[in-house]
Design a protein around this motif. Structure first.
Motif, PDB file in Angstrom:
ATOM      1  N   LYS A 146      13.673  -7.021   0.261  1.00 46.40           N
ATOM      2  CA  LYS A 146      12.706  -8.033   0.844  1.00 46.40           C
ATOM      3  C   LYS A 146      13.022  -8.509   2.370  1.00 46.40           C
ATOM      4  O   LYS A 146      14.037  -8.590   2.750  1.00 46.40           O
ATOM      5  CB  LYS A 146      12.737  -9.475   0.127  1.00 46.40           C
ATOM      6  N   PRO A 147      11.982  -8.496   2.987  1.00 44.55           N
ATOM      7  CA  PRO A 147      10.402  -8.902   2.751  1.00 44.55           C
ATOM      8  C   PRO A 147       9.578  -7.681   2.445  1.00 44.55           C
ATOM      9  O   PRO A 147       8.525  -7.985   2.127  1.00 44.55           O
ATOM     10  CB  PRO A 147       9.817  -9.628   4.008  1.00 44.55           C
ATOM     11  N   SER A 148      10.130  -6.646   2.208  1.00 41.74           N
ATOM     12  CA  SER A 148       9.521  -5.441   1.753  1.00 41.74           C
ATOM     13  C   SER A 148       9.227  -5.745   0.322  1.00 41.74           C
ATOM     14  O   SER A 148       9.891  -6.341  -0.333  1.00 41.74           O
ATOM     15  CB  SER A 148      10.237  -4.069   1.983  1.00 41.74           C
ATOM     16  N   PRO A 149       7.824  -5.468  -0.063  1.00 37.90           N
ATOM     17  CA  PRO A 149       7.524  -5.715  -1.340  1.00 37.90           C
ATOM     18  C   PRO A 149       7.852  -4.502  -2.409  1.00 37.90           C
ATOM     19  O   PRO A 149       7.394  -4.483  -3.494  1.00 37.90           O
ATOM     20  CB  PRO A 149       5.948  -5.574  -1.362  1.00 37.90           C
ATOM     21  N   TYR A 150       8.674  -3.695  -1.920  1.00 37.59           N
ATOM     22  CA  TYR A 150       9.089  -2.441  -2.736  1.00 37.59           C
ATOM     23  C   TYR A 150       9.437  -2.747  -4.213  1.00 37.59           C
ATOM     24  O   TYR A 150       8.962  -2.370  -5.150  1.00 37.59           O
ATOM     25  CB  TYR A 150      10.124  -1.490  -1.891  1.00 37.59           C
ATOM     26  N   TYR A 151      10.500  -3.531  -4.174  1.00 36.57           N
ATOM     27  CA  TYR A 151      10.914  -3.653  -5.508  1.00 36.57           C
ATOM     28  C   TYR A 151      10.188  -4.667  -6.175  1.00 36.57           C
ATOM     29  O   TYR A 151      10.095  -4.725  -7.486  1.00 36.57           O
ATOM     30  CB  TYR A 151      12.322  -4.473  -5.411  1.00 36.57           C
ATOM     31  N   LEU A 152       9.413  -5.732  -5.638  1.00 37.02           N
ATOM     32  CA  LEU A 152       8.465  -6.575  -6.206  1.00 37.02           C
ATOM     33  C   LEU A 152       7.393  -5.675  -6.837  1.00 37.02           C
ATOM     34  O   LEU A 152       7.087  -5.837  -8.123  1.00 37.02           O
ATOM     35  CB  LEU A 152       8.028  -7.495  -5.249  1.00 37.02           C
ATOM     36  N   ALA A 170       6.026 -11.646  -1.611  1.00 39.49           N
ATOM     37  CA  ALA A 170       4.983 -11.825  -2.485  1.00 39.49           C
ATOM     38  C   ALA A 170       3.553 -11.594  -1.914  1.00 39.49           C
ATOM     39  O   ALA A 170       2.433 -11.007  -2.433  1.00 39.49           O
ATOM     40  CB  ALA A 170       5.076 -13.164  -3.088  1.00 39.49           C
ATOM     41  N   ASP A 171       3.559 -12.134  -0.637  1.00 46.56           N
ATOM     42  CA  ASP A 171       2.203 -12.155   0.232  1.00 46.56           C
ATOM     43  C   ASP A 171       1.755 -10.687   0.279  1.00 46.56           C
ATOM     44  O   ASP A 171       0.679 -10.305   0.119  1.00 46.56           O
ATOM     45  CB  ASP A 171       2.280 -13.046   1.432  1.00 46.56           C
ATOM     46  N   ARG A 172       3.042 -10.022   0.775  1.00 49.43           N
ATOM     47  CA  ARG A 172       2.534  -8.488   0.818  1.00 49.43           C
ATOM     48  C   ARG A 172       2.261  -7.609  -0.220  1.00 49.43           C
ATOM     49  O   ARG A 172       1.654  -6.794  -0.180  1.00 49.43           O
ATOM     50  CB  ARG A 172       3.820  -7.786   1.488  1.00 49.43           C
ATOM     51  N   ALA A 173       2.574  -8.011  -1.421  1.00 47.83           N
ATOM     52  CA  ALA A 173       2.269  -7.578  -2.791  1.00 47.83           C
ATOM     53  C   ALA A 173       0.960  -8.249  -3.629  1.00 47.83           C
ATOM     54  O   ALA A 173       0.653  -7.618  -4.493  1.00 47.83           O
ATOM     55  CB  ALA A 173       3.533  -7.667  -3.731  1.00 47.83           C
ATOM     56  N   GLY A 174       0.416  -9.354  -2.690  1.00 46.01           N
ATOM     57  CA  GLY A 174      -0.688  -9.787  -3.391  1.00 46.01           C
ATOM     58  C   GLY A 174      -0.661 -10.508  -4.512  1.00 46.01           C
ATOM     59  O   GLY A 174      -1.529 -10.622  -5.310  1.00 46.01           O
ATOM     60  N   ALA A 175       0.852 -11.246  -4.461  1.00 43.85           N
ATOM     61  CA  ALA A 175       1.191 -12.085  -5.535  1.00 43.85           C
ATOM     62  C   ALA A 175       1.083 -13.698  -5.077  1.00 43.85           C
ATOM     63  O   ALA A 175       1.398 -13.777  -4.022  1.00 43.85           O
ATOM     64  CB  ALA A 175       2.298 -11.395  -6.249  1.00 43.85           C
TER      65      ALA A 175
END
Length: 208
Positions: A146-152, A170-175
């Motif tokens: 993080k902040p990469s959304p990869y694992y999320l 979370a923001d980058r993953a749309g969550a």
């Protein structure tokens, strides 16, 4: 709003943050295996630095970057395990509130996956979570933290569900996100606005 799943960070949310001295000791132990004795500045460059900075510190001390990295990750996982065994890294009391949460739960951490597994096993909370992800002990794993959304995104996909870096991820993953303002985050300014800001995991459970 009704949520199909809730994903938690580890450090500072489920467990108390790992002391900086523990991280520094792990870096020094990794360098010792290569016969190197970095300065405090060099050690902190590994703990806090970008991949470019980490590579540079290794070059200064004549240590092969690719060989150093897995040793650093192994030492970090071992040091944090020892901190748990000494009672220095503990589970927050309010994690018990998650037992009654009738939702699919997961853990996604920027820490090593080995450390995440140690946390879940040592504190007897593995059964609470359907999915748990920490970073792989590779350069690519570090790059994808993080902040990469990869694992999320991997966790969300596996679940089948519809801190600053956590909120950004979370923001980058749309969550949606909930920032748990623990005492060590008092006065901490966020770079992005979370959907919710709470002070405990009981409040997170109430949101669901």
């Amino acid at each position: 709003m009704c949520y199909d799943a809730v994903i938690f960070d580890d450090d500072g949310v489920l467990t108390t943050p790992t002391a900086m001295d523990v991280h520094r000791a792990a870096v020094r132990a990794a360098f010792e295996e290569f016969g190197a004795d970095p300065t405090t500045e060099g050690v902190d460059g590994i703990v806090h630095g970008s991949l470019t900075r980490i590579r540079r510190v290794c070059e200064i001390h004549g240590v092969d970057y690719e060989a150093f990295w897995p040793r650093r990750e192994a030492e970090a996982a071992a040091a944090q395990r020892a901190a748990m065994e000494r009672g220095e890294k503990t589970l927050y009391d309010d994690v018990s509130a998650l037992s009654d949460l009738d939702r699919t739960l997961a853990v996604v951490s920027g820490n090593q996956h080995e450390t995440v597994e140690t946390v879940l096993d040592r504190f007897g909370v593995a059964d609470l979570f359907d999915v748990a992800y920490g970073r792989e002990p590779t350069v690519e794993g570090y790059r994808n933290r993080k902040p990469s959304p990869y694992y999320l995104e991997r966790a969300v996909e596996e679940l089948g569900a519809d801190s600053n870096v956590d909120v950004l991820a979370a923001d980058r993953a749309g969550a949606d996100s909930a920032f748990v303002r623990r005492p060590h985050r008092d006065g901490y300014r966020l770079a992005a606005d979370p959907t919710y800001e709470v002070e405990s995991l009981e409040e997170v459970a109430a949101l669901c």
